[in-house]
Design a protein around this motif. Sequence first.
Motif, PDB file in Angstrom:
ATOM      1  N   THR A   1       9.906  12.244 -25.271  1.00  0.00           N
ATOM      2  CA  THR A   1      10.971  11.328 -24.870  1.00  0.00           C
ATOM      3  C   THR A   1      12.101  11.375 -25.883  1.00  0.00           C
ATOM      4  O   THR A   1      11.924  11.787 -27.029  1.00  0.00           O
ATOM      5  CB  THR A   1      10.470   9.876 -24.770  1.00  0.00           C
ATOM      6  N   SER A   2      13.271  10.936 -25.451  1.00  0.00           N
ATOM      7  CA  SER A   2      14.411  10.786 -26.345  1.00  0.00           C
ATOM      8  C   SER A   2      15.125   9.495 -25.962  1.00  0.00           C
ATOM      9  O   SER A   2      15.909   9.473 -25.017  1.00  0.00           O
ATOM     10  CB  SER A   2      15.362  11.972 -26.236  1.00  0.00           C
ATOM     11  N   CYS A   3      14.817   8.428 -26.696  1.00  0.00           N
ATOM     12  CA  CYS A   3      15.426   7.129 -26.405  1.00  0.00           C
ATOM     13  C   CYS A   3      16.466   6.767 -27.450  1.00  0.00           C
ATOM     14  O   CYS A   3      16.995   5.658 -27.442  1.00  0.00           O
ATOM     15  CB  CYS A   3      14.366   6.039 -26.313  1.00  0.00           C
ATOM     16  N   GLY A   4      16.776   7.718 -28.350  1.00  0.00           N
ATOM     17  CA  GLY A   4      17.737   7.419 -29.389  1.00  0.00           C
ATOM     18  C   GLY A   4      17.169   6.420 -30.377  1.00  0.00           C
ATOM     19  O   GLY A   4      15.958   6.276 -30.532  1.00  0.00           O
ATOM     20  N   GLY A   5      18.066   5.742 -31.066  1.00  0.00           N
ATOM     21  CA  GLY A   5      17.644   4.729 -32.022  1.00  0.00           C
ATOM     22  C   GLY A   5      18.115   5.048 -33.423  1.00  0.00           C
ATOM     23  O   GLY A   5      17.891   6.142 -33.937  1.00  0.00           O
ATOM     24  N   THR A   6      18.781   4.075 -34.050  1.00  0.00           N
ATOM     25  CA  THR A   6      19.250   4.235 -35.417  1.00  0.00           C
ATOM     26  C   THR A   6      18.156   3.856 -36.403  1.00  0.00           C
ATOM     27  O   THR A   6      17.129   3.285 -36.025  1.00  0.00           O
ATOM     28  CB  THR A   6      20.471   3.337 -35.664  1.00  0.00           C
TER      29      THR A   6
ATOM     30  N   LYS B   1      13.459  14.730 -10.483  1.00  0.00           N
ATOM     31  CA  LYS B   1      13.047  14.390 -11.839  1.00  0.00           C
ATOM     32  C   LYS B   1      14.263  14.389 -12.758  1.00  0.00           C
ATOM     33  O   LYS B   1      15.333  14.881 -12.396  1.00  0.00           O
ATOM     34  CB  LYS B   1      12.014  15.405 -12.366  1.00  0.00           C
ATOM     35  N   ILE B   2      14.064  13.833 -13.969  1.00  0.00           N
ATOM     36  CA  ILE B   2      15.058  13.984 -15.015  1.00  0.00           C
ATOM     37  C   ILE B   2      14.348  14.473 -16.276  1.00  0.00           C
ATOM     38  O   ILE B   2      13.111  14.387 -16.383  1.00  0.00           O
ATOM     39  CB  ILE B   2      15.826  12.676 -15.318  1.00  0.00           C
ATOM     40  N   ASP B   3      15.106  14.974 -17.222  1.00  0.00           N
ATOM     41  CA  ASP B   3      14.561  15.431 -18.492  1.00  0.00           C
ATOM     42  C   ASP B   3      14.519  14.244 -19.451  1.00  0.00           C
ATOM     43  O   ASP B   3      15.547  13.806 -19.968  1.00  0.00           O
ATOM     44  CB  ASP B   3      15.445  16.549 -19.056  1.00  0.00           C
ATOM     45  N   TRP B   4      13.317  13.720 -19.697  1.00  0.00           N
ATOM     46  CA  TRP B   4      13.175  12.522 -20.531  1.00  0.00           C
ATOM     47  C   TRP B   4      13.472  12.809 -21.995  1.00  0.00           C
ATOM     48  O   TRP B   4      13.606  11.859 -22.792  1.00  0.00           O
ATOM     49  CB  TRP B   4      11.776  11.940 -20.379  1.00  0.00           C
ATOM     50  N   THR B   5      13.582  14.082 -22.379  1.00  0.00           N
ATOM     51  CA  THR B   5      13.939  14.401 -23.757  1.00  0.00           C
ATOM     52  C   THR B   5      15.452  14.480 -23.955  1.00  0.00           C
ATOM     53  O   THR B   5      15.921  14.738 -25.063  1.00  0.00           O
ATOM     54  CB  THR B   5      13.306  15.735 -24.185  1.00  0.00           C
ATOM     55  N   ASP B   6      16.214  14.278 -22.900  1.00  0.00           N
ATOM     56  CA  ASP B   6      17.680  14.325 -22.950  1.00  0.00           C
ATOM     57  C   ASP B   6      18.210  12.891 -23.045  1.00  0.00           C
ATOM     58  O   ASP B   6      18.131  12.119 -22.089  1.00  0.00           O
ATOM     59  CB  ASP B   6      18.214  15.020 -21.701  1.00  0.00           C
ATOM     60  N   PHE B   7      18.764  12.517 -24.204  1.00  0.00           N
ATOM     61  CA  PHE B   7      19.272  11.159 -24.408  1.00  0.00           C
ATOM     62  C   PHE B   7      20.330  10.799 -23.375  1.00  0.00           C
ATOM     63  O   PHE B   7      20.352   9.679 -22.851  1.00  0.00           O
ATOM     64  CB  PHE B   7      19.849  11.024 -25.822  1.00  0.00           C
ATOM     65  N   ASN B   8      21.222  11.749 -23.054  1.00  0.00           N
ATOM     66  CA  ASN B   8      22.294  11.461 -22.090  1.00  0.00           C
ATOM     67  C   ASN B   8      21.729  11.139 -20.709  1.00  0.00           C
ATOM     68  O   ASN B   8      22.261  10.286 -19.988  1.00  0.00           O
ATOM     69  CB  ASN B   8      23.255  12.642 -22.002  1.00  0.00           C
ATOM     70  N   ALA B   9      20.637  11.819 -20.347  1.00  0.00           N
ATOM     71  CA  ALA B   9      20.016  11.571 -19.050  1.00  0.00           C
ATOM     72  C   ALA B   9      19.376  10.188 -19.003  1.00  0.00           C
ATOM     73  O   ALA B   9      19.533   9.441 -18.028  1.00  0.00           O
ATOM     74  CB  ALA B   9      18.981  12.645 -18.743  1.00  0.00           C
ATOM     75  N   THR B  10      18.640   9.822 -20.058  1.00  0.00           N
ATOM     76  CA  THR B  10      17.976   8.515 -20.060  1.00  0.00           C
ATOM     77  C   THR B  10      19.007   7.383 -20.141  1.00  0.00           C
ATOM     78  O   THR B  10      18.830   6.331 -19.525  1.00  0.00           O
ATOM     79  CB  THR B  10      16.984   8.410 -21.225  1.00  0.00           C
ATOM     80  N   ARG B  11      20.088   7.592 -20.884  1.00  0.00           N
ATOM     81  CA  ARG B  11      21.132   6.568 -20.970  1.00  0.00           C
ATOM     82  C   ARG B  11      21.812   6.367 -19.619  1.00  0.00           C
ATOM     83  O   ARG B  11      22.058   5.232 -19.201  1.00  0.00           O
ATOM     84  CB  ARG B  11      22.160   6.951 -22.028  1.00  0.00           C
ATOM     85  N   GLU B  12      22.106   7.482 -18.923  1.00  0.00           N
ATOM     86  CA  GLU B  12      22.761   7.358 -17.624  1.00  0.00           C
ATOM     87  C   GLU B  12      21.837   6.711 -16.599  1.00  0.00           C
ATOM     88  O   GLU B  12      22.274   5.923 -15.757  1.00  0.00           O
ATOM     89  CB  GLU B  12      23.222   8.728 -17.127  1.00  0.00           C
ATOM     90  N   LEU B  13      20.548   7.010 -16.686  1.00  0.00           N
ATOM     91  CA  LEU B  13      19.586   6.365 -15.787  1.00  0.00           C
ATOM     92  C   LEU B  13      19.573   4.859 -16.017  1.00  0.00           C
ATOM     93  O   LEU B  13      19.579   4.076 -15.051  1.00  0.00           O
ATOM     94  CB  LEU B  13      18.188   6.939 -16.006  1.00  0.00           C
TER      95      LEU B  13
END
Length: 494
Positions: free
Chosen positions: A260-265, A50-62
Amino acid sequence: MPSKKRRRLERPTIHPRNKYFANAPDFRLLASLYPSFEPYVFYSQDGRPKIDWTDFNATRELTRVLLDHDHSVKWWIPDGQLCPTVPNRSNYIHWIEDLLSLEVTANTKTNKDKVKGFDIGTGANCIYPLLGASLLGWSFIGSDFTDVALEWAERNVKNNLHLSELIEIRKAGDMGQTCSREENCNDQLVSGEAKAGTSEISCEKALDPDSQDVVSDTTKGYYGPPVLLGVVKDGECFDFCMCNPPFFESMEEAGLNPKTSCGGTHEEMVCPGGEKAFITRIIEDSVVLKQSFRWYTSLIGRKSNLNYLISKLWEVGVTIVKTTEFSQGQTCRWGIAWSFMSPSKKLISSHVAEKNNLSFMLEGVQRQFSAIDVLKSVESFFLSGGASCKLNTSSFVVDVTASSAYCDSVLKNGVLDFDGAINCHFICERSNGPNNLQPPLDGLCFRVSVFQQIPGTLLVRGSLNRRQNPSSGAFPLIFQWLEDVLKKEFIEKR
């Protein structure tokens, strides 16, 4: 009573042509191939990665490793920019592919083999042009207005030389051409004046980010940077435009999902009036640009906005509207598409023929309810609006007649309120005569049948009694309305 797991499985899921339809991303494999991804992978008690979907760095690297491993695309975005999920964004690309293959609208482009799309607000990630070009060989214009988005979108294009000739990044607001005009692919041009029945949209307002003109949403209108007008060049023609709009009215609203953490300005996530105002501006621009695009499309984050936007589209005179649902994991989005192209006569007749018989399943019906209960509910549903109905319990059918006035209203506006729209201008005479109703010359007569399949599962079927009726196009919408009401009554209430 069906379990929650069963109900989830019944929802629309990943597109069948999506690379991840049969096999979800293998985190274990990706971690072994990409050392930079390995620190973000952990394992549950049963050994699942699994990955931590609340971690922006993890979702970006995925996202980075999926694009590299499965699409041969080199990609990166700086901290804080909106990070897309590859499987979800691929679903949108494949839905547009479906729209283009329908051929329900004429393709007037000279070169019909090369597909050209326009991505409104492509962002630093430039995900839709990169996926469309790598998966299907489509060419794209990607527009945006912030320096960061433009810089990184250009970087992501230039880092993929095999795709760079297919993708152009364009700054919104740089175009200086007249915006109050209509031009289509047949070089029919009306310039300097508004077309009858539409509002004139001045170039000054279209290009001024500070202009606070209120568009169709009378409470909150979009007044940000140009969307299509002021960005599309004179004489350009596209197969489609697509958009992942700013869904929210504030950053506080955008941060309400803690899972979730997908970032976004702010520029990517927020605009006054939210997605409703932004998509309304796309609709307003499409009224001017008309046949410059075969299909105009957008994502929608809130289902509650769907009916308003459909109603607005019929109001401005589109020829066809299509919708879909994208549901994958915990994320659910809707898609809306419309066109001003003239429908193909050959396809219209076959489409209407297909819609003479419709059906849906009621699964998970509570034990205390039978086919007779559902049948009586169908009758009550139409009678409560003054419909002409004939119930036959021995045959498990209800014959219904609807007026042309109601059918016209449904075709123009759709069904906007399932709970409050019962008073719907049906024929106000209840039939006590024989089985065969005598519909008015301009009305719509159809039969609804209910069949027991297995315990807890019923089939509801609708059949038009008369073909080639001018009101026949309302039948699918009425039947969809009935489906929603019955599911709410017999399934959703626990």
